[in-house]
Scaffold this motif. Structure first.
Motif, PDB file in Angstrom:
ATOM      1  N   ASN A  73     -47.227 -16.334 -26.856  1.00 40.91           N
ATOM      2  CA  ASN A  73     -45.677 -16.696 -26.811  1.00 40.91           C
ATOM      3  C   ASN A  73     -45.066 -15.816 -25.832  1.00 40.91           C
ATOM      4  O   ASN A  73     -44.346 -16.200 -24.844  1.00 40.91           O
ATOM      5  CB  ASN A  73     -44.904 -16.373 -28.167  1.00 40.91           C
ATOM      6  N   THR A  74     -45.460 -14.311 -25.631  1.00 39.72           N
ATOM      7  CA  THR A  74     -45.011 -13.614 -24.724  1.00 39.72           C
ATOM      8  C   THR A  74     -45.304 -14.141 -23.189  1.00 39.72           C
ATOM      9  O   THR A  74     -44.740 -13.930 -22.292  1.00 39.72           O
ATOM     10  CB  THR A  74     -45.403 -12.113 -24.969  1.00 39.72           C
ATOM     11  N   MET A  75     -46.633 -14.468 -23.229  1.00 41.39           N
ATOM     12  CA  MET A  75     -47.119 -14.939 -21.954  1.00 41.39           C
ATOM     13  C   MET A  75     -46.626 -16.005 -21.304  1.00 41.39           C
ATOM     14  O   MET A  75     -46.261 -16.572 -20.177  1.00 41.39           O
ATOM     15  CB  MET A  75     -48.651 -15.072 -22.173  1.00 41.39           C
ATOM     16  N   ASP A  76     -46.308 -17.134 -22.382  1.00 39.33           N
ATOM     17  CA  ASP A  76     -45.657 -18.452 -22.190  1.00 39.33           C
ATOM     18  C   ASP A  76     -44.349 -18.175 -21.544  1.00 39.33           C
ATOM     19  O   ASP A  76     -43.772 -18.715 -20.598  1.00 39.33           O
ATOM     20  CB  ASP A  76     -45.738 -19.202 -23.192  1.00 39.33           C
ATOM     21  N   GLN A  77     -43.637 -17.332 -22.302  1.00 38.28           N
ATOM     22  CA  GLN A  77     -42.121 -17.077 -21.965  1.00 38.28           C
ATOM     23  C   GLN A  77     -42.166 -16.612 -20.546  1.00 38.28           C
ATOM     24  O   GLN A  77     -41.249 -16.675 -19.574  1.00 38.28           O
ATOM     25  CB  GLN A  77     -41.627 -15.915 -22.942  1.00 38.28           C
ATOM     26  N   ALA A  78     -43.197 -15.540 -20.184  1.00 44.53           N
ATOM     27  CA  ALA A  78     -42.997 -14.753 -19.139  1.00 44.53           C
ATOM     28  C   ALA A  78     -43.493 -16.016 -17.820  1.00 44.53           C
ATOM     29  O   ALA A  78     -42.864 -15.821 -16.889  1.00 44.53           O
ATOM     30  CB  ALA A  78     -44.223 -13.793 -18.963  1.00 44.53           C
ATOM     31  N   LYS A  79     -44.271 -16.802 -18.197  1.00 43.28           N
ATOM     32  CA  LYS A  79     -44.692 -18.071 -17.163  1.00 43.28           C
ATOM     33  C   LYS A  79     -43.338 -18.842 -16.791  1.00 43.28           C
ATOM     34  O   LYS A  79     -43.017 -19.019 -15.782  1.00 43.28           O
ATOM     35  CB  LYS A  79     -45.748 -18.703 -17.711  1.00 43.28           C
ATOM     36  N   GLU A  80     -42.562 -19.003 -18.088  1.00 46.07           N
ATOM     37  CA  GLU A  80     -41.425 -19.753 -17.758  1.00 46.07           C
ATOM     38  C   GLU A  80     -40.392 -19.037 -16.915  1.00 46.07           C
ATOM     39  O   GLU A  80     -39.584 -19.690 -15.994  1.00 46.07           O
ATOM     40  CB  GLU A  80     -40.684 -20.205 -19.024  1.00 46.07           C
ATOM     41  N   ARG A  81     -40.291 -18.011 -17.222  1.00 41.26           N
ATOM     42  CA  ARG A  81     -39.406 -16.997 -16.350  1.00 41.26           C
ATOM     43  C   ARG A  81     -39.809 -17.085 -14.984  1.00 41.26           C
ATOM     44  O   ARG A  81     -39.105 -17.018 -14.020  1.00 41.26           O
ATOM     45  CB  ARG A  81     -39.393 -15.529 -16.846  1.00 41.26           C
ATOM     46  N   LEU A  82     -41.161 -16.889 -14.594  1.00 43.72           N
ATOM     47  CA  LEU A  82     -41.832 -16.754 -13.232  1.00 43.72           C
ATOM     48  C   LEU A  82     -41.542 -18.004 -12.519  1.00 43.72           C
ATOM     49  O   LEU A  82     -40.973 -18.289 -11.327  1.00 43.72           O
ATOM     50  CB  LEU A  82     -43.194 -16.571 -13.282  1.00 43.72           C
ATOM     51  N   LEU A  83     -41.719 -19.153 -13.331  1.00 42.38           N
ATOM     52  CA  LEU A  83     -41.515 -20.653 -12.604  1.00 42.38           C
ATOM     53  C   LEU A  83     -40.003 -20.899 -12.493  1.00 42.38           C
ATOM     54  O   LEU A  83     -39.623 -21.276 -11.373  1.00 42.38           O
ATOM     55  CB  LEU A  83     -42.038 -21.727 -13.719  1.00 42.38           C
ATOM     56  N   ALA A  84     -39.180 -20.590 -13.355  1.00 40.19           N
ATOM     57  CA  ALA A  84     -37.608 -20.466 -13.109  1.00 40.19           C
ATOM     58  C   ALA A  84     -37.354 -19.854 -11.866  1.00 40.19           C
ATOM     59  O   ALA A  84     -36.475 -20.442 -11.014  1.00 40.19           O
ATOM     60  CB  ALA A  84     -36.928 -20.033 -14.198  1.00 40.19           C
ATOM     61  N   ALA A  85     -37.878 -18.613 -11.534  1.00 37.41           N
ATOM     62  CA  ALA A  85     -37.582 -18.001 -10.331  1.00 37.41           C
ATOM     63  C   ALA A  85     -38.202 -18.493  -9.031  1.00 37.41           C
ATOM     64  O   ALA A  85     -37.464 -18.206  -7.961  1.00 37.41           O
ATOM     65  CB  ALA A  85     -38.112 -16.448 -10.367  1.00 37.41           C
ATOM     66  N   ALA A  86     -39.153 -19.291  -9.423  1.00 39.13           N
ATOM     67  CA  ALA A  86     -39.633 -19.854  -8.018  1.00 39.13           C
ATOM     68  C   ALA A  86     -39.101 -21.149  -7.742  1.00 39.13           C
ATOM     69  O   ALA A  86     -39.018 -21.338  -6.309  1.00 39.13           O
ATOM     70  CB  ALA A  86     -41.377 -20.263  -8.466  1.00 39.13           C
ATOM     71  N   LEU A  87     -38.486 -21.743  -8.625  1.00 35.16           N
ATOM     72  CA  LEU A  87     -38.028 -23.259  -8.188  1.00 35.16           C
ATOM     73  C   LEU A  87     -36.979 -23.159  -7.013  1.00 35.16           C
ATOM     74  O   LEU A  87     -36.998 -24.099  -6.105  1.00 35.16           O
ATOM     75  CB  LEU A  87     -37.314 -23.616  -9.448  1.00 35.16           C
TER      76      LEU A  87
ATOM     77  N   LEU B  86     -40.962  -9.239 -12.945  1.00 35.72           N
ATOM     78  CA  LEU B  86     -42.052  -9.120 -13.890  1.00 35.72           C
ATOM     79  C   LEU B  86     -43.432  -7.951 -13.451  1.00 35.72           C
ATOM     80  O   LEU B  86     -43.779  -7.616 -14.209  1.00 35.72           O
ATOM     81  CB  LEU B  86     -42.970 -10.763 -13.914  1.00 35.72           C
ATOM     82  N   GLY B  87     -43.332  -8.042 -12.297  1.00 37.90           N
ATOM     83  CA  GLY B  87     -44.357  -7.162 -11.540  1.00 37.90           C
ATOM     84  C   GLY B  87     -45.563  -7.975 -11.027  1.00 37.90           C
ATOM     85  O   GLY B  87     -45.844  -8.764 -11.912  1.00 37.90           O
ATOM     86  N   ASP B  88     -46.301  -7.451 -10.149  1.00 36.13           N
ATOM     87  CA  ASP B  88     -47.556  -8.173  -9.437  1.00 36.13           C
ATOM     88  C   ASP B  88     -48.444  -8.473 -10.478  1.00 36.13           C
ATOM     89  O   ASP B  88     -48.967  -9.396 -10.445  1.00 36.13           O
ATOM     90  CB  ASP B  88     -47.570  -7.641  -8.142  1.00 36.13           C
ATOM     91  N   ALA B  89     -48.839  -7.392 -11.162  1.00 34.23           N
ATOM     92  CA  ALA B  89     -49.883  -7.257 -12.131  1.00 34.23           C
ATOM     93  C   ALA B  89     -49.829  -8.226 -13.097  1.00 34.23           C
ATOM     94  O   ALA B  89     -50.677  -9.115 -13.164  1.00 34.23           O
ATOM     95  CB  ALA B  89     -50.228  -5.878 -12.587  1.00 34.23           C
ATOM     96  N   LEU B  90     -48.696  -8.291 -13.836  1.00 34.91           N
ATOM     97  CA  LEU B  90     -48.511  -9.438 -14.621  1.00 34.91           C
ATOM     98  C   LEU B  90     -48.385 -10.674 -14.445  1.00 34.91           C
ATOM     99  O   LEU B  90     -48.745 -11.614 -14.926  1.00 34.91           O
ATOM    100  CB  LEU B  90     -47.135  -9.003 -15.591  1.00 34.91           C
ATOM    101  N   ALA B  91     -47.636 -10.798 -13.071  1.00 32.39           N
ATOM    102  CA  ALA B  91     -47.676 -12.253 -12.520  1.00 32.39           C
ATOM    103  C   ALA B  91     -49.000 -12.752 -12.128  1.00 32.39           C
ATOM    104  O   ALA B  91     -49.232 -14.011 -12.321  1.00 32.39           O
ATOM    105  CB  ALA B  91     -46.656 -12.094 -11.640  1.00 32.39           C
ATOM    106  N   ARG B  92     -49.769 -12.084 -11.841  1.00 36.26           N
ATOM    107  CA  ARG B  92     -51.312 -12.503 -11.223  1.00 36.26           C
ATOM    108  C   ARG B  92     -52.127 -12.775 -12.548  1.00 36.26           C
ATOM    109  O   ARG B  92     -53.005 -13.481 -12.426  1.00 36.26           O
ATOM    110  CB  ARG B  92     -51.834 -11.297 -10.461  1.00 36.26           C
ATOM    111  N   ALA B  93     -51.802 -11.862 -13.652  1.00 38.81           N
ATOM    112  CA  ALA B  93     -52.530 -12.177 -14.927  1.00 38.81           C
ATOM    113  C   ALA B  93     -52.230 -13.350 -15.448  1.00 38.81           C
ATOM    114  O   ALA B  93     -52.897 -14.390 -15.872  1.00 38.81           O
ATOM    115  CB  ALA B  93     -52.173 -10.882 -15.786  1.00 38.81           C
ATOM    116  N   ILE B  94     -50.871 -13.815 -15.328  1.00 33.30           N
ATOM    117  CA  ILE B  94     -50.139 -15.292 -15.666  1.00 33.30           C
ATOM    118  C   ILE B  94     -50.531 -16.295 -15.050  1.00 33.30           C
ATOM    119  O   ILE B  94     -50.973 -17.565 -15.500  1.00 33.30           O
ATOM    120  CB  ILE B  94     -48.698 -15.151 -15.932  1.00 33.30           C
TER     121      ILE B  94
END
Length: 225
Positions: A5-19, A41-49
């Motif tokens: 759930n945490t990873m999914d939420q982080a991906k949604e946050r990253l996607l929203a920031a990208a749009l 989010l930080g590069d390490a977490l973003a690359r993990a996601i």
């Protein structure tokens, strides 16, 4: 380890920031770096996601559109519509909730040779999502033919929709209806062939092997995976 759930939420946050960056920089590394910075989010977490960077974000955007379409279909009473019209409505729902510029940029990304197979998988996944939402229960060769046919209709309609300047995209609706009419004519011809002497003979002979074909067990086992 991060829970799902945490990873999914982080991906949604990253996607929203990208749009907001995609219309200007496409689904590119420039967009991905900007999304990382804007999301905090930080590069390490973003690359993990998203180990493939912006490509994974483009995939996430497409799949989010599929999920929204399925929600709209579940909330809409389609019982009064012919089945062919239910399919048309599903495709229109899918397009109505999409941003043309984001889709255009995605089409350019998935047209690249190295990403073409990914794009084909996504379109197949959309076709599968539509059929499942409409209650398809086929488990044999028909499972594949239904999705292959709808993938072709959907892909052609998306390209038309991207260039459509008509009021409320009416030209897209008309184009989609014509494509579905073509499919229905083909299905009628196929049914007529099955019922004629040659079709019956082939069904007992060479085509009999096709009866052994079965649908994948789950959505993670779609063709292309």
């Amino acid at each position: 380890m991060q829970d799902t759930n945490t990873m999914d939420q982080a991906k949604e946050r990253l996607l929203a920031a990208a749009l907001p960056h995609v219309p200007f920089d496409g689904w590119s590394d420039t967009t991905f770096r900007a999304a990382v910075a804007d999301s905090g989010l930080g590069d390490a977490l973003a690359r993990a996601i998203c180990p493939r960077g912006a490509l994974d974000l483009a995939v996430a955007y497409h799949k989010a559109g599929d999920a929204t379409m399925q929600d709209r279909l579940a909330a809409t009473d389609l019982t009064s519509l012919r089945f062919r019209d239910r399919i048309g409505q599903a495709v229109l729902f899918r397009l109505q909730d999409a941003d043309p510029e984001l889709v255009r940029r995605g089409s350019a990304l998935f047209a690249l040779p190295q990403h073409a197979s990914e794009g084909a998988r996504l379109i197949w996944g959309t076709a599968d999502a539509i059929w499942r939402a409409l209650g398809d229960s086929s488990t044999d060769l028909n499972w594949y033919t239904k999705r292959a046919t709808l993938s072709a209709v959907y892909g052609a309609t998306v390209l038309f929709w991207l260039a459509d300047t008509s009021d409320e995209k009416q030209a897209t609706t008309d184009f989609l209806n014509r494509r579905i009419d073509n499919v229905m004519q083909f299905e009628k011809a196929k049914a007529a062939f099955r019922d004629n002497p040659l079709g019956k003979m082939l069904a007992r002979g060479p085509l009999r092997l096709l009866g052994a074909i079965r649908a994948p067990r789950d959505t993670n086992d779609l063709p292309g995976h």
